[in-house]
Design an enzyme around this catalytic site. Structure first.
Site: not given
Length: 293
Positions: A119, A24, A151, A115-117, A112
């Site tokens: 996503a 994201k 998010d 939005g890795g978690g 980072a």
């Protein structure tokens, strides 16, 4: 391995299924206020990249989560994460029992600003819907996503979106130009909570809903008129972000460079994929310690 209660009908894939969890990117992120409960009000234009994590579901007698990939190590330190929470919340809502194991390939840096978690959690919800063979009612799935994180709703959409409120007010953009983005992370984790803790009034004045032009040059002009309100406090806490932004702005044909989310990842926009790829090549030579995509 994390087990879930063995109750309800079994939800099991006939074979392995995959779901992509794209990065994201906040093209702008303005903080327009703060509610009495402490949540900040946001205005952000969100897009998604072609790089991201992958989730795979395979049949199993009970639920478990395996994490691998270049950024798996930080997530292995805790038994619980957003993917596990997403599975538990989905099964509690539907009354189903997970009869599968999940494998998460973690390609995105952790903490980072990409939005890795979130996503990953959104990908888990989409994957579970596919396993079930239907989509939850929109109100239910959005409430489930927001419960997991601010998010997660926009990541559940997974396409260009104007996001407002605390993340629950979403306007998806059907027509959006293809952008040539370069993502850079210096390898410095940044705490979102610490960044927001630095914020104080006056807040950015709320603006009317933007009219997103499909012409990239017109869109670029709009992007230049907006900003990321988290960038300054993030740079104060993690000066390496300033180094990344300076390096991006010094690459040839860089049209815009900005931090994404709460950092430390930054992005740059270019007029062509060739210009972007040349910039990536140069930065990889000069900064081999940075993650570049």
């Amino acid at each position: 391995m994390t087990e879930t209660p063995a109750t309800g009908p079994l939800l099991q894939p006939a074979q392995g299924l995959h779901e992509f969890a794209p990065a994201k990117v906040n093209l702008w992120l303005e903080v327009t206020g703060r509610r009495d409960d402490g949540y900040h009000l946001l205005d952000s234009l969100v897009v998604f990249g072609e790089v991201g994590d992958w989730l795979e579901a395979c049949p199993a007698e009970s639920f478990s989560l395996e994490i691998n990939g270049p950024f798996a190590a930080p997530l292995r330190q805790g038994a619980d994460n957003l993917v596990v929470r997403a599975v538990k919340a989905f099964c509690a809502t539907t009354g189903l029992r997970p009869g599968f194991r999940l494998k998460l390939t973690k390609n995105l840096p952790v903490a980072a600003g990409l939005g890795g978690g979130s996503a990953d959690a959104a990908a888990a919800l989409r994957l579970l819907e596919r396993l079930q063979g239907l989509q939850l009612p929109e109100e239910t799935r959005q409430a489930l996503a927001l419960e997991l994180g601010a998010d997660v709703p926009v990541c559940l959409e997974g396409r260009a979106t104007h996001m407002q409120g605390i993340g629950e007010q979403l306007t998806t953009l059907s027509a959006f130009p293809r952008l040539h983005l370069l993502l850079v992370n210096p390898g410095v984790p940044v705490s979102t909570g610490a960044i927001f803790h630095q914020l104080a009034p006056p807040w950015t004045e709320p603006k009317e809903a933007p009219r997103i032009e499909t012409d990239p040059e017109t869109l670029l002009g709009m992007l230049h008129s907006r900003r990321n309100d988290l960038e300054a406090p993030a740079c104060a806490l993690a000066p390496e972000i300033t180094r990344v932004l300076t390096a991006l702005r010094n690459t040839q044909d860089c049209a815009l460079a900005r931090m994404s989310g709460s950092g430390a990842s930054c992005f740059a926009l270019y007029c062509s994929s060739t210009a972007r790829d040349q910039a990536a090549s140069r930065l990889r030579q000069d900064h081999p310690e940075w993650w570049i995509a």
